[in-house]
Design a protein around this motif. Sequence first.
Motif, PDB file in Angstrom:
ATOM      1  N   UNK A  17      13.940  -2.116   0.232  1.00  0.00           N
ATOM      2  CA  UNK A  17      12.516  -2.124   0.561  1.00  0.00           C
ATOM      3  C   UNK A  17      11.678  -1.343  -0.441  1.00  0.00           C
ATOM      4  N   UNK A  18      12.152  -1.267  -1.675  1.00  0.00           N
ATOM      5  CA  UNK A  18      11.435  -0.552  -2.730  1.00  0.00           C
ATOM      6  C   UNK A  18      11.253  -1.500  -3.918  1.00  0.00           C
ATOM      7  N   UNK A  19      10.141  -2.247  -3.944  1.00  0.00           N
ATOM      8  CA  UNK A  19       9.944  -3.260  -4.981  1.00  0.00           C
ATOM      9  C   UNK A  19       9.900  -2.672  -6.385  1.00  0.00           C
ATOM     10  N   UNK A  20      10.454  -3.430  -7.336  1.00  0.00           N
ATOM     11  CA  UNK A  20      10.436  -3.059  -8.747  1.00  0.00           C
ATOM     12  C   UNK A  20       9.636  -4.114  -9.511  1.00  0.00           C
ATOM     13  N   UNK A  21       8.652  -3.683 -10.252  1.00  0.00           N
ATOM     14  CA  UNK A  21       7.825  -4.600 -11.028  1.00  0.00           C
ATOM     15  C   UNK A  21       8.595  -5.016 -12.277  1.00  0.00           C
ATOM     16  N   UNK A  22       8.751  -6.325 -12.458  1.00  0.00           N
ATOM     17  CA  UNK A  22       9.480  -6.840 -13.621  1.00  0.00           C
ATOM     18  C   UNK A  22       8.570  -7.607 -14.571  1.00  0.00           C
ATOM     19  N   UNK A  38      15.239  -4.178   9.115  1.00  0.00           N
ATOM     20  CA  UNK A  38      13.886  -4.590   9.499  1.00  0.00           C
ATOM     21  C   UNK A  38      12.841  -3.807   8.717  1.00  0.00           C
ATOM     22  N   UNK A  39      11.824  -4.518   8.255  1.00  0.00           N
ATOM     23  CA  UNK A  39      10.673  -3.885   7.648  1.00  0.00           C
ATOM     24  C   UNK A  39       9.653  -3.661   8.758  1.00  0.00           C
ATOM     25  N   UNK A  40       8.579  -2.998   8.465  1.00  0.00           N
ATOM     26  CA  UNK A  40       7.553  -2.715   9.459  1.00  0.00           C
ATOM     27  C   UNK A  40       6.644  -3.936   9.676  1.00  0.00           C
ATOM     28  N   UNK A  41       6.138  -4.085  10.887  1.00  0.00           N
ATOM     29  CA  UNK A  41       5.124  -5.104  11.150  1.00  0.00           C
ATOM     30  C   UNK A  41       3.879  -4.733  10.352  1.00  0.00           C
ATOM     31  N   UNK A  42       3.300  -5.712   9.682  1.00  0.00           N
ATOM     32  CA  UNK A  42       2.111  -5.435   8.877  1.00  0.00           C
ATOM     33  C   UNK A  42       1.387  -6.740   8.557  1.00  0.00           C
ATOM     34  N   UNK A  43       0.205  -6.608   8.004  1.00  0.00           N
ATOM     35  CA  UNK A  43      -0.537  -7.767   7.507  1.00  0.00           C
ATOM     36  C   UNK A  43      -1.299  -7.345   6.259  1.00  0.00           C
ATOM     37  N   UNK A  44      -1.729  -8.334   5.516  1.00  0.00           N
ATOM     38  CA  UNK A  44      -2.526  -8.108   4.317  1.00  0.00           C
ATOM     39  C   UNK A  44      -3.867  -8.796   4.548  1.00  0.00           C
ATOM     40  N   UNK A  45      -4.934  -8.029   4.764  1.00  0.00           N
ATOM     41  CA  UNK A  45      -6.215  -8.642   5.113  1.00  0.00           C
ATOM     42  C   UNK A  45      -6.856  -9.446   3.993  1.00  0.00           C
ATOM     43  N   UNK A 103       2.587  -2.841  -0.183  1.00  0.00           N
ATOM     44  CA  UNK A 103       3.500  -3.782   0.464  1.00  0.00           C
ATOM     45  C   UNK A 103       3.421  -3.778   1.981  1.00  0.00           C
ATOM     46  N   UNK A 104       2.762  -2.798   2.558  1.00  0.00           N
ATOM     47  CA  UNK A 104       2.558  -2.788   4.009  1.00  0.00           C
ATOM     48  C   UNK A 104       1.130  -3.176   4.387  1.00  0.00           C
ATOM     49  N   UNK A 105       0.303  -3.452   3.384  1.00  0.00           N
ATOM     50  CA  UNK A 105      -1.107  -3.717   3.648  1.00  0.00           C
ATOM     51  C   UNK A 105      -1.924  -2.449   3.777  1.00  0.00           C
ATOM     52  N   UNK A 106      -1.272  -1.279   3.743  1.00  0.00           N
ATOM     53  CA  UNK A 106      -1.928   0.015   3.904  1.00  0.00           C
ATOM     54  C   UNK A 106      -1.350   0.987   2.864  1.00  0.00           C
ATOM     55  N   UNK A 107      -2.188   1.468   1.983  1.00  0.00           N
ATOM     56  CA  UNK A 107      -1.727   2.341   0.893  1.00  0.00           C
ATOM     57  C   UNK A 107      -1.025   3.592   1.404  1.00  0.00           C
ATOM     58  N   UNK A 108      -1.389   4.084   2.582  1.00  0.00           N
ATOM     59  CA  UNK A 108      -0.788   5.320   3.104  1.00  0.00           C
ATOM     60  C   UNK A 108       0.666   5.133   3.536  1.00  0.00           C
ATOM     61  N   UNK A 109       1.060   3.909   3.927  1.00  0.00           N
ATOM     62  CA  UNK A 109       2.424   3.676   4.415  1.00  0.00           C
ATOM     63  C   UNK A 109       3.255   2.837   3.457  1.00  0.00           C
ATOM     64  N   UNK A 110       2.690   2.430   2.331  1.00  0.00           N
ATOM     65  CA  UNK A 110       3.379   1.534   1.403  1.00  0.00           C
ATOM     66  C   UNK A 110       4.428   2.257   0.571  1.00  0.00           C
ATOM     67  N   UNK A 111       5.463   1.505   0.187  1.00  0.00           N
ATOM     68  CA  UNK A 111       6.464   2.022  -0.752  1.00  0.00           C
ATOM     69  C   UNK A 111       5.846   2.003  -2.149  1.00  0.00           C
TER      70      UNK A 111
END
Length: 116
Positions: A17-22, A38-45, A103-111
Amino acid sequence: MKAINLADKLSQFSDHWSPRIVGQYNGNDLMVVKVEGEFTWHSHPDTDDFFLVLKGEIDIEMREGTVTLREGEMFVVPKGVEHRPVARQEAHLLLIEPAGTPNTGDAETAAEKVAL
């Protein structure tokens, strides 16, 4: 300029759950990620969420139902749709999203996204 070997990039890390930019494409981050559990429930507005399974299988759970993705399959979660990726065993994904999108739609909780 040279080809990017996704299997090689994926071999360089083991955490989940830790994306790497390629790479970058028209202002989008091209990322690989290993997932399990399981990842967290989230959305991207403001953006859709793109998933392409490179190895394994994942479920994209949504309140309206679940989409199962196997190797070579992709799915786009429309912006604003709440979802949760779930991998019963380790899976490898290619993700594409606008640069800077949490990645969670929220900068405070994102990896944190790390460049390889």
